[in-house]
Design a protein around this motif. Structure first.
Motif, short mmCIF file in Angstrom:
data_model
loop_
_atom_site.label_atom_id
_atom_site.label_comp_id
_atom_site.label_asym_id
_atom_site.label_seq_id
_atom_site.Cartn_x
_atom_site.Cartn_y
_atom_site.Cartn_z
N ASP A 4 0.83 -1.21 0.00
CA ASP A 4 0.00 0.00 0.00
C ASP A 4 0.86 1.26 0.00
OD1 ASP A 4 -2.34 -1.47 -0.04
OD2 ASP A 4 -2.64 -1.36 2.13
N GLU A 28 2.18 1.78 -3.42
CA GLU A 28 1.11 2.28 -4.28
C GLU A 28 0.88 3.78 -4.06
OE1 GLU A 28 -1.46 2.01 -7.34
OE2 GLU A 28 -0.26 0.36 -6.58
N ARG A 29 0.92 4.22 -2.80
CA ARG A 29 0.74 5.65 -2.51
C ARG A 29 1.89 6.48 -3.08
NH1 ARG A 29 -0.74 3.80 2.53
NH2 ARG A 29 1.29 4.34 3.38
N GLU A 30 3.10 5.91 -3.06
CA GLU A 30 4.28 6.63 -3.53
C GLU A 30 4.50 6.51 -5.03
OE1 GLU A 30 7.52 5.21 -1.21
OE2 GLU A 30 6.63 5.85 0.68
N LEU A 89 1.96 13.96 -2.06
CA LEU A 89 2.16 12.86 -1.13
C LEU A 89 2.23 13.36 0.31
CD1 LEU A 89 2.67 9.81 -0.70
CD2 LEU A 89 5.11 10.33 -0.93
N GLN A 140 -1.15 14.40 2.03
CA GLN A 140 -2.16 13.39 2.35
C GLN A 140 -2.44 13.42 3.85
OE1 GLN A 140 -0.67 9.66 0.99
NE2 GLN A 140 -1.22 10.04 -1.13
N THR A 152 -2.05 8.41 7.28
CA THR A 152 -1.84 7.39 6.26
C THR A 152 -0.38 7.25 5.88
OG1 THR A 152 -2.15 8.95 4.44
CG2 THR A 152 -4.11 7.81 5.26
#
Length: 90
Positions: free
Chosen positions: A26, A29-31, A75, A78, A82
């Protein structure tokens, strides 16, 4: 006999228990937008390594640098809960 330990380490490196955890996947995926933007910046810089950069090359690099910076800012903006803390602290 040192080569036996090296072969064993290589065999263990592909063991099932070394797979990334769902939390790590995850985080990747965020990065991913930051990673893609950094790759595009590197591509733009690599294209100019063997020649004198033209005005178009300079614009391409500036544009890629802005995209990379914007991806990093997005990023960081956010929800704080998270993002993982530095150093792996939870």
């Amino acid at each position: 006999m040192d080569h036996i330990a090296t072969v064993q380490d290589a065999a263990i490196a592909f063991a099932d228990w070394i797979e990334p955890t769902p939390a790590e996947l995850d985080a990747i995926e965020r990065e991913m937008p930051v990673i893609v933007a950094d790759v595009e910046l590197l591509d733009a810089q690599i294209m100019t390594l063997d020649r004198t950069p033209t005005e178009l090359d300079a614009r391409r690099i500036r544009r890629a640098r802005r995209r990379a910076l914007a991806a990093r800012v997005a990023l960081l903006n956010q929800t704080p809960g998270t993002l993982p803390l530095p150093g792996g602290a939870a």
